[in-house]
Design a protein around this motif. Sequence first.
Motif, PDB file in Angstrom:
ATOM      1  N   ARG A   1       0.849  -1.237   0.099  1.00 21.38           N
ATOM      2  CA  ARG A   1      -0.030  -0.094  -0.100  1.00 21.38           C
ATOM      3  C   ARG A   1       0.835   1.291  -0.086  1.00 21.38           C
ATOM      4  N   ALA A   2       2.182   1.274  -0.042  1.00 19.79           N
ATOM      5  CA  ALA A   2       2.917   2.499  -0.134  1.00 19.79           C
ATOM      6  C   ALA A   2       2.705   3.124  -1.396  1.00 19.79           C
ATOM      7  N   ASP A   3       3.000   4.499  -1.057  1.00 14.63           N
ATOM      8  CA  ASP A   3       2.581   5.405  -2.327  1.00 14.63           C
ATOM      9  C   ASP A   3       3.459   4.917  -3.514  1.00 14.63           C
ATOM     10  N   ALA A   4       4.431   4.311  -3.536  1.00 19.09           N
ATOM     11  CA  ALA A   4       5.121   4.081  -4.635  1.00 19.09           C
ATOM     12  C   ALA A   4       5.884   2.633  -4.349  1.00 19.09           C
ATOM     13  N   PRO A   5       5.144   1.439  -4.185  1.00 20.12           N
ATOM     14  CA  PRO A   5       5.556   0.142  -3.519  1.00 20.12           C
ATOM     15  C   PRO A   5       6.580  -0.464  -4.791  1.00 20.12           C
ATOM     16  N   THR A   6       7.590  -1.016  -4.423  1.00 18.73           N
ATOM     17  CA  THR A   6       8.503  -1.457  -5.243  1.00 18.73           C
ATOM     18  C   THR A   6       8.494  -3.145  -4.859  1.00 18.73           C
ATOM     19  N   GLN A   7       8.543  -3.688  -6.243  1.00 12.47           N
ATOM     20  CA  GLN A   7       8.265  -5.271  -6.342  1.00 12.47           C
ATOM     21  C   GLN A   7       9.274  -5.852  -5.416  1.00 12.47           C
ATOM     22  N   ALA A   8      10.643  -5.385  -5.173  1.00 16.65           N
ATOM     23  CA  ALA A   8      11.647  -5.818  -4.383  1.00 16.65           C
ATOM     24  C   ALA A   8      11.185  -5.963  -2.841  1.00 16.65           C
ATOM     25  N   ASP A   9      10.672  -4.786  -2.441  1.00 19.20           N
ATOM     26  CA  ASP A   9      10.244  -4.709  -0.924  1.00 19.20           C
ATOM     27  C   ASP A   9       9.027  -5.595  -0.798  1.00 19.20           C
ATOM     28  N   CYS A  10       8.013  -5.415  -1.808  1.00 16.05           N
ATOM     29  CA  CYS A  10       7.072  -6.411  -1.614  1.00 16.05           C
ATOM     30  C   CYS A  10       7.216  -7.920  -1.771  1.00 16.05           C
ATOM     31  N   LYS A  11       8.158  -8.146  -2.379  1.00 15.64           N
ATOM     32  CA  LYS A  11       8.539  -9.681  -2.562  1.00 15.64           C
ATOM     33  C   LYS A  11       9.113 -10.136  -1.104  1.00 15.64           C
ATOM     34  N   MET A  12       9.878  -9.363  -0.685  1.00 17.53           N
ATOM     35  CA  MET A  12      10.416  -9.470   0.609  1.00 17.53           C
ATOM     36  C   MET A  12       9.597  -9.650   1.766  1.00 17.53           C
ATOM     37  N   LYS A  13       8.505  -8.642   1.955  1.00 14.35           N
ATOM     38  CA  LYS A  13       7.618  -8.655   2.998  1.00 14.35           C
ATOM     39  C   LYS A  13       6.731  -9.794   2.843  1.00 14.35           C
ATOM     40  N   ILE A  14       6.279 -10.169   1.443  1.00 14.81           N
ATOM     41  CA  ILE A  14       5.540 -11.412   1.236  1.00 14.81           C
ATOM     42  C   ILE A  14       6.122 -12.646   1.798  1.00 14.81           C
ATOM     43  N   SER A  15       7.361 -12.749   1.273  1.00 21.50           N
ATOM     44  CA  SER A  15       8.438 -13.915   1.634  1.00 21.50           C
ATOM     45  C   SER A  15       8.398 -14.225   3.321  1.00 21.50           C
ATOM     46  N   GLU A  16       8.664 -13.105   4.023  1.00 23.99           N
ATOM     47  CA  GLU A  16       8.605 -12.899   5.400  1.00 23.99           C
ATOM     48  C   GLU A  16       7.342 -13.677   6.152  1.00 23.99           C
ATOM     49  N   LEU A  17       6.383 -12.977   5.392  1.00 20.35           N
ATOM     50  CA  LEU A  17       4.826 -13.479   5.776  1.00 20.35           C
ATOM     51  C   LEU A  17       4.806 -15.041   5.633  1.00 20.35           C
ATOM     52  N   MET A  18       5.175 -15.432   4.477  1.00 21.74           N
ATOM     53  CA  MET A  18       5.104 -16.913   4.239  1.00 21.74           C
ATOM     54  C   MET A  18       5.929 -17.703   5.034  1.00 21.74           C
ATOM     55  N   ASN A  19       7.135 -17.243   5.301  1.00 21.87           N
ATOM     56  CA  ASN A  19       8.122 -18.111   6.310  1.00 21.87           C
ATOM     57  C   ASN A  19       7.337 -18.007   7.857  1.00 21.87           C
ATOM     58  N   VAL A  20       6.705 -16.918   8.088  1.00 13.50           N
ATOM     59  CA  VAL A  20       6.125 -16.800   9.553  1.00 13.50           C
ATOM     60  C   VAL A  20       5.088 -18.046   9.591  1.00 13.50           C
ATOM     61  N   ILE A  21       4.098 -17.773   8.558  1.00 12.83           N
ATOM     62  CA  ILE A  21       3.016 -18.846   8.632  1.00 12.83           C
ATOM     63  C   ILE A  21       3.607 -20.198   8.618  1.00 12.83           C
ATOM     64  N   ASP A  22       4.472 -20.632   7.653  1.00 13.38           N
ATOM     65  CA  ASP A  22       5.095 -21.941   7.605  1.00 13.38           C
ATOM     66  C   ASP A  22       5.699 -22.135   9.095  1.00 13.38           C
ATOM     67  N   ALA A  23       6.410 -21.178   9.622  1.00 12.94           N
ATOM     68  CA  ALA A  23       6.785 -21.545  11.027  1.00 12.94           C
ATOM     69  C   ALA A  23       5.877 -22.230  11.981  1.00 12.94           C
ATOM     70  N   PHE A  24       4.639 -21.357  11.798  1.00  8.29           N
ATOM     71  CA  PHE A  24       3.806 -21.780  12.845  1.00  8.29           C
ATOM     72  C   PHE A  24       3.090 -22.878  12.496  1.00  8.29           C
ATOM     73  N   GLN A  25       3.128 -23.520  11.174  1.00 10.88           N
ATOM     74  CA  GLN A  25       2.456 -24.786  10.970  1.00 10.88           C
ATOM     75  C   GLN A  25       3.531 -25.758  10.879  1.00 10.88           C
ATOM     76  N   GLY A  26       4.708 -25.663  11.340  1.00 13.08           N
ATOM     77  CA  GLY A  26       5.474 -26.724  11.768  1.00 13.08           C
ATOM     78  C   GLY A  26       6.316 -27.321  10.166  1.00 13.08           C
ATOM     79  N   LYS A  27       6.389 -26.330   9.536  1.00 10.71           N
ATOM     80  CA  LYS A  27       7.005 -26.465   8.013  1.00 10.71           C
ATOM     81  C   LYS A  27       8.348 -25.987   7.839  1.00 10.71           C
ATOM     82  N   ARG A  28       8.873 -25.410   8.805  1.00 11.47           N
ATOM     83  CA  ARG A  28      10.298 -24.809   8.751  1.00 11.47           C
ATOM     84  C   ARG A  28      10.887 -25.052  10.096  1.00 11.47           C
TER      85      ARG A  28
END
Length: 147
Positions: free
Chosen positions: A120-147
């Motif tokens: 939702r940033a005024d000028a979102p960058t693909q790199a920043d969005c990719k990093m934050k989405i990847s971090e979110l996926m890792n968090v979800i996976d960690a709580f599901q016992g996948k990592r």
Amino acid sequence: MRKPVSLLVVASTLSAIALASLTSGCSKPADNTAQAVVTNSVAAVSAAPAISKLGDLSAFRIIVMDVSSLVDKGDLPAAKARIKDLEVAWDSAEAGLKPRAADDWHVVDKSIDRALTALRADAPTQADCKMKISELMNVIDAFQGKR
């Protein structure tokens, strides 16, 4: 605080210890192979991922996968629209999830907030969005016992 270990991991560790005892005999030390099995099993108990009391987060993970795919394609407006579905679903589930494991809920919630902020940033960058989405996926996976 140490998280609980699954019974399967404990059982395999106990089996390894029993194997080491049987192979070592009463008066001589265990051979290196049996000792390695015990050492590796104990390490597995310590490193085993614990599943959160939040329960099944797969519905949220599916949305994150969709968002990730859109970000990878460079379609940030569509990713921004899709992550809104995650925000709505997560907020709707709060009353049922948060009491189960409040600390875990807050970790996932903060990670979702960071992904939302990036998209939702005024000028979102693909790199920043990719990093934050990847971090979110890792968090979800960690709580599901996948990592």
